[in-house]
Write an enzyme that holds these catalytic residues in place. Structure first.
Site, PDB file in Angstrom:
ATOM      1  N   GLY A   1     -39.195  -3.759 -41.719  1.00  0.00           N
ATOM      2  CA  GLY A   1     -39.195  -2.622 -40.803  1.00  0.00           C
ATOM      3  C   GLY A   1     -40.510  -2.304 -40.130  1.00  0.00           C
ATOM      4  O   GLY A   1     -40.539  -1.788 -39.017  1.00  0.00           O
TER       5      GLY A   1
ATOM      6  N   ARG B   1     -33.659  -3.820 -34.340  1.00  0.00           N
ATOM      7  CA  ARG B   1     -35.105  -3.835 -34.634  1.00  0.00           C
ATOM      8  C   ARG B   1     -35.944  -4.068 -33.381  1.00  0.00           C
ATOM      9  O   ARG B   1     -37.107  -3.686 -33.307  1.00  0.00           O
ATOM     10  CB  ARG B   1     -35.439  -4.954 -35.634  1.00  0.00           C
ATOM     11  CG  ARG B   1     -34.869  -4.758 -37.018  1.00  0.00           C
ATOM     12  CD  ARG B   1     -35.533  -5.740 -37.982  1.00  0.00           C
ATOM     13  NE  ARG B   1     -34.807  -5.872 -39.243  1.00  0.00           N
ATOM     14  CZ  ARG B   1     -34.937  -5.055 -40.268  1.00  0.00           C
ATOM     15  NH1 ARG B   1     -35.754  -4.021 -40.193  1.00  0.00           N
ATOM     16  NH2 ARG B   1     -34.252  -5.249 -41.375  1.00  0.00           N
TER      17      ARG B   1
ATOM     18  N   ASP C   1     -42.719   1.766 -42.287  1.00  0.00           N
ATOM     19  CA  ASP C   1     -42.076   2.316 -41.100  1.00  0.00           C
ATOM     20  C   ASP C   1     -41.592   3.746 -41.330  1.00  0.00           C
ATOM     21  O   ASP C   1     -41.818   4.630 -40.520  1.00  0.00           O
ATOM     22  CB  ASP C   1     -40.899   1.423 -40.642  1.00  0.00           C
ATOM     23  CG  ASP C   1     -39.962   1.054 -41.783  1.00  0.00           C
ATOM     24  OD1 ASP C   1     -40.214   1.472 -42.935  1.00  0.00           O
ATOM     25  OD2 ASP C   1     -38.977   0.339 -41.529  1.00  0.00           O
TER      26      ASP C   1
ATOM     27  N   LYS D   1     -39.216  11.650 -43.733  1.00  0.00           N
ATOM     28  CA  LYS D   1     -38.137  12.638 -43.809  1.00  0.00           C
ATOM     29  C   LYS D   1     -38.463  13.597 -44.949  1.00  0.00           C
ATOM     30  O   LYS D   1     -38.099  13.358 -46.091  1.00  0.00           O
ATOM     31  CB  LYS D   1     -36.796  11.938 -44.066  1.00  0.00           C
ATOM     32  CG  LYS D   1     -36.329  11.043 -42.926  1.00  0.00           C
ATOM     33  CD  LYS D   1     -35.011  10.361 -43.265  1.00  0.00           C
ATOM     34  CE  LYS D   1     -34.532   9.496 -42.117  1.00  0.00           C
ATOM     35  NZ  LYS D   1     -33.354   8.676 -42.486  1.00  0.00           N
TER      36      LYS D   1
ATOM     37  N   PHE E   1     -30.059   9.279 -39.480  1.00  0.00           N
ATOM     38  CA  PHE E   1     -30.269   7.834 -39.515  1.00  0.00           C
ATOM     39  C   PHE E   1     -30.744   7.367 -38.142  1.00  0.00           C
ATOM     40  O   PHE E   1     -30.139   7.677 -37.129  1.00  0.00           O
ATOM     41  CB  PHE E   1     -28.979   7.111 -39.911  1.00  0.00           C
ATOM     42  CG  PHE E   1     -29.189   5.637 -40.091  1.00  0.00           C
ATOM     43  CD1 PHE E   1     -29.785   5.148 -41.246  1.00  0.00           C
ATOM     44  CD2 PHE E   1     -28.814   4.737 -39.100  1.00  0.00           C
ATOM     45  CE1 PHE E   1     -30.001   3.791 -41.412  1.00  0.00           C
ATOM     46  CE2 PHE E   1     -29.027   3.376 -39.256  1.00  0.00           C
ATOM     47  CZ  PHE E   1     -29.624   2.900 -40.412  1.00  0.00           C
TER      48      PHE E   1
ATOM     49  N   ASP F   1     -38.244   7.889 -46.832  1.00  0.00           N
ATOM     50  CA  ASP F   1     -37.045   8.717 -46.968  1.00  0.00           C
ATOM     51  C   ASP F   1     -37.111   9.393 -48.342  1.00  0.00           C
ATOM     52  O   ASP F   1     -37.807  10.384 -48.513  1.00  0.00           O
ATOM     53  CB  ASP F   1     -35.843   7.771 -46.798  1.00  0.00           C
ATOM     54  CG  ASP F   1     -34.517   8.478 -46.639  1.00  0.00           C
ATOM     55  OD1 ASP F   1     -34.224   9.360 -47.450  1.00  0.00           O
ATOM     56  OD2 ASP F   1     -33.769   8.147 -45.703  1.00  0.00           O
TER      57      ASP F   1
ATOM     58  N   ASP G   1     -33.623  -1.038 -38.468  1.00  0.00           N
ATOM     59  CA  ASP G   1     -32.354  -1.712 -38.180  1.00  0.00           C
ATOM     60  C   ASP G   1     -31.128  -0.913 -38.614  1.00  0.00           C
ATOM     61  O   ASP G   1     -31.215  -0.009 -39.439  1.00  0.00           O
ATOM     62  CB  ASP G   1     -32.304  -3.049 -38.922  1.00  0.00           C
ATOM     63  CG  ASP G   1     -32.102  -2.853 -40.423  1.00  0.00           C
ATOM     64  OD1 ASP G   1     -32.934  -2.160 -41.046  1.00  0.00           O
ATOM     65  OD2 ASP G   1     -31.090  -3.343 -40.965  1.00  0.00           O
TER      66      ASP G   1
END
Ligand code: 5GP
Ligand code: MG
Length: 178
Positions: free
Chosen positions: A48, A168, A103, A134, A155, A106, A162
């Site tokens: 990512g 991506r 990247d 997040k 999301f 979460d 991706d």
């Protein structure tokens, strides 16, 4: 920018490349101020972070190294526990100052696993940089040193991120349409 379709899902424009670049400018400025004497190894967490990592590194103005790893997750000894192991780490990181380049953070579990692994390898210090965080999902008990942008628990895809390996290559970031 308009709504796009990837497989069965629709995504709407969310963060433009222009906004991404501004966020990276700010992060890079802070990193350039704070880590210039550390000779750090920037450790990109694939897949990512490849776009973010490239854009970040172009703005780093002091001597540093760059390395790349993937994270393999598998069920641990306890069923509830996810073990995350770094694969592809060829460098000896013992005694080094490491900057993780991620990247998006979460729940924070991925980085938690990486931190444990790096400590076992005897690194001197670890800083964490992530383009996106997040905060409402984050359950980690560690500090995140450099954050580009905070976002809600939606999301997203694009700019390296991706949906089932697709998206991506998108230059901008898109958010799922519920
Ligand atoms: P964590 O371990 O912090 O829960 O999750 C981190 C990883 O989950 C990220 O490196 C990324 O691969 C994936 N992830 C988390 N949120 C998103 C998202 O909104 N979109 C995509 N494409 N991946 C995400
Ligand atoms: Mg990632």
């Amino acid at each position: 920018m308009s709504v796009i379709q990837i497989l069965d899902k629709k995504f709407e424009p969310y963060i433009s490349y222009n906004e991404i670049e501004l966020a990276i400018d700010k992060m890079a400025k802070k990193i350039n101020d704070e880590l210039k004497d550390d000779l750090p190894v920037f450790l990109m967490i694939l897949n990512g972070s490849f776009m973010f990592g490239a854009d970040l590194m172009k703005r780093i103005d002091f001597p540093c190294e760059v390395s790349f790893v993937k994270v393999a997750s598998y069920a641990g000894t306890k069923s509830t526990e996810e073990v995350k192991e770094l694969i592809g780490l060829n460098e000896d990181l013992k005694g080094r100052n490491v900057v993780i380049v991620e990247d998006i953070i979460d729940s924070g579990l991925t980085i938690d696993g990486i931190l444990k692994d790096l400590k076992n390898k005897g690194v001197k210090s670890v800083k964490i940089s992530t383009l996106l965080l997040k905060p409402k999902a984050f359950k980690g008990s560690y500090d995140i040193d450099y954050v580009g942008m905070e976002i809600p628990n939606d999301f997203i895809v694009g700019y390296g991120l991706d949906y089932n390996q697709l998206g991506r290559n998108l230059k901008d970031i898109y958010k799922i349409v519920e």
